[in-house]
Motif scaffolding. Structure first.
Motif, PDB file in Angstrom:
ATOM      1  N   ASP A  11       0.375  -1.403   8.760  1.00  0.00           N
ATOM      2  CA  ASP A  11       1.667  -1.710   8.159  1.00  0.00           C
ATOM      3  C   ASP A  11       2.853  -1.208   8.985  1.00  0.00           C
ATOM      4  O   ASP A  11       4.002  -1.351   8.580  1.00  0.00           O
ATOM      5  N   THR A  37      -0.353  -6.383   6.286  1.00  0.00           N
ATOM      6  CA  THR A  37      -0.746  -6.019   4.924  1.00  0.00           C
ATOM      7  C   THR A  37      -2.213  -6.392   4.712  1.00  0.00           C
ATOM      8  O   THR A  37      -2.757  -7.248   5.435  1.00  0.00           O
ATOM      9  N   MET A  59      -2.654   1.315   3.706  1.00  0.00           N
ATOM     10  CA  MET A  59      -1.621   0.282   3.803  1.00  0.00           C
ATOM     11  C   MET A  59      -1.156  -0.026   2.379  1.00  0.00           C
ATOM     12  O   MET A  59      -1.710  -0.894   1.702  1.00  0.00           O
ATOM     13  N   ASP A  62       0.040  -3.233  -1.755  1.00  0.00           N
ATOM     14  CA  ASP A  62      -0.705  -4.481  -1.869  1.00  0.00           C
ATOM     15  C   ASP A  62      -1.561  -4.394  -3.121  1.00  0.00           C
ATOM     16  O   ASP A  62      -2.566  -3.702  -3.157  1.00  0.00           O
ATOM     17  N   ASP A  67      -5.923  -0.883  -0.700  1.00  0.00           N
ATOM     18  CA  ASP A  67      -6.181  -0.397   0.647  1.00  0.00           C
ATOM     19  C   ASP A  67      -7.283   0.644   0.591  1.00  0.00           C
ATOM     20  O   ASP A  67      -7.982   0.766  -0.412  1.00  0.00           O
TER      21      ASP A  67
END
Length: 217
Positions: A11, A37, A59, A62, A67
């Motif tokens: 990211d 992402t 990351m 999301d 992640d």
């Protein structure tokens, strides 16, 4: 000469640029795509089949694929022909060991020499596993549980939330800040959850959550 196709995900744009420049200096590897992402990474994997994915562990932001452990477990289960190397600032030995247990082929620490990434790529491309310098892989044991669902059902919503963040790699202190709770409260709720699961250590807890795919949904 046939090159190994590599996809990188992070990211931080500067990290992506640096990693790409490093890899492209090696004639054996070709960076075909890059993602910022987890969702972007999965979109790439849905239409291509790289030999190796190099992905950051954390990351955030999301909500589709998440992640950390959740994302990596998803990739391993759905894109089995692609090997994974994790590039991370995380040095928690329990998390790192669990990544290898899941099937990750290599881990490279961001705070080390990034040239180790080329070493890792060469090892993995030849069918091996790459371990960071001075890292000792510690096997973990998990007691067989016949009543897993029953035990999990005893965990409160707040306790479950704490376990989810713990498995993602956060410490008790970091979870406390994130959830705006005191460290004492977070620690007590984590211990309570462990008792309900009949687990005695952080090592057992981490292994249990990963093995049972508790946070895979």
């Amino acid at each position: 000469m046939k090159k190994f196709k590599v996809v990188i995900a992070d990211d931080h744009p500067i990290v992506l640029m640096g990693v790409r420049e490093l890899i492209e200096k090696d004639i054996l590897f070709e960076v075909t795509e890059q993602a910022g992402t987890p969702s972007d990474l999965i979109k790439i994997l849905n239409v291509s089949s790289p030999n190796i994915v190099i992905t950051d562990f954390n990351m955030p932001d999301d909500h589709v694929y998440g992640d950390g452990i959740k994302l990596i477990n998803y990739i391993l289960r759905n894109y089995s022909s692609t090997d994974i190397i994790v590039l991370t600032m995380l040095t928690n030995s329990l998390i790192i060991s669990s990544l290898y247990d899941l099937g990750v082929r290599g881990v490279v620490f961001k705070n080390g020499d990034l040239k180790e990434l080329i070493v890792a790529l060469n090892v993995v491309s030849q069918g091996g596993c790459y371990y960071p310098p001075n890292f000792s892989l510690k096997p973990m044991s998990l007691r067989n549980q016949e009543d897993v669902k029953k035990k999990i059902s005893k965990i409160s919503v707040k306790e479950f939330e704490i376990l989810r963040h713990f498995v993602s790699g956060l410490s008790v202190g970091e979870i406390a800040v994130l959830l705006n709770r005191s460290i004492k409260t977070v620690s007590a709720q984590k211990i309570s959850a462990m008792r309900k699961l009949e687990l005695e250590s952080d090592q057992d807890l981490l292994k249990f959550c990963i093995a049972k795919n508790i946070f895979d949904n």
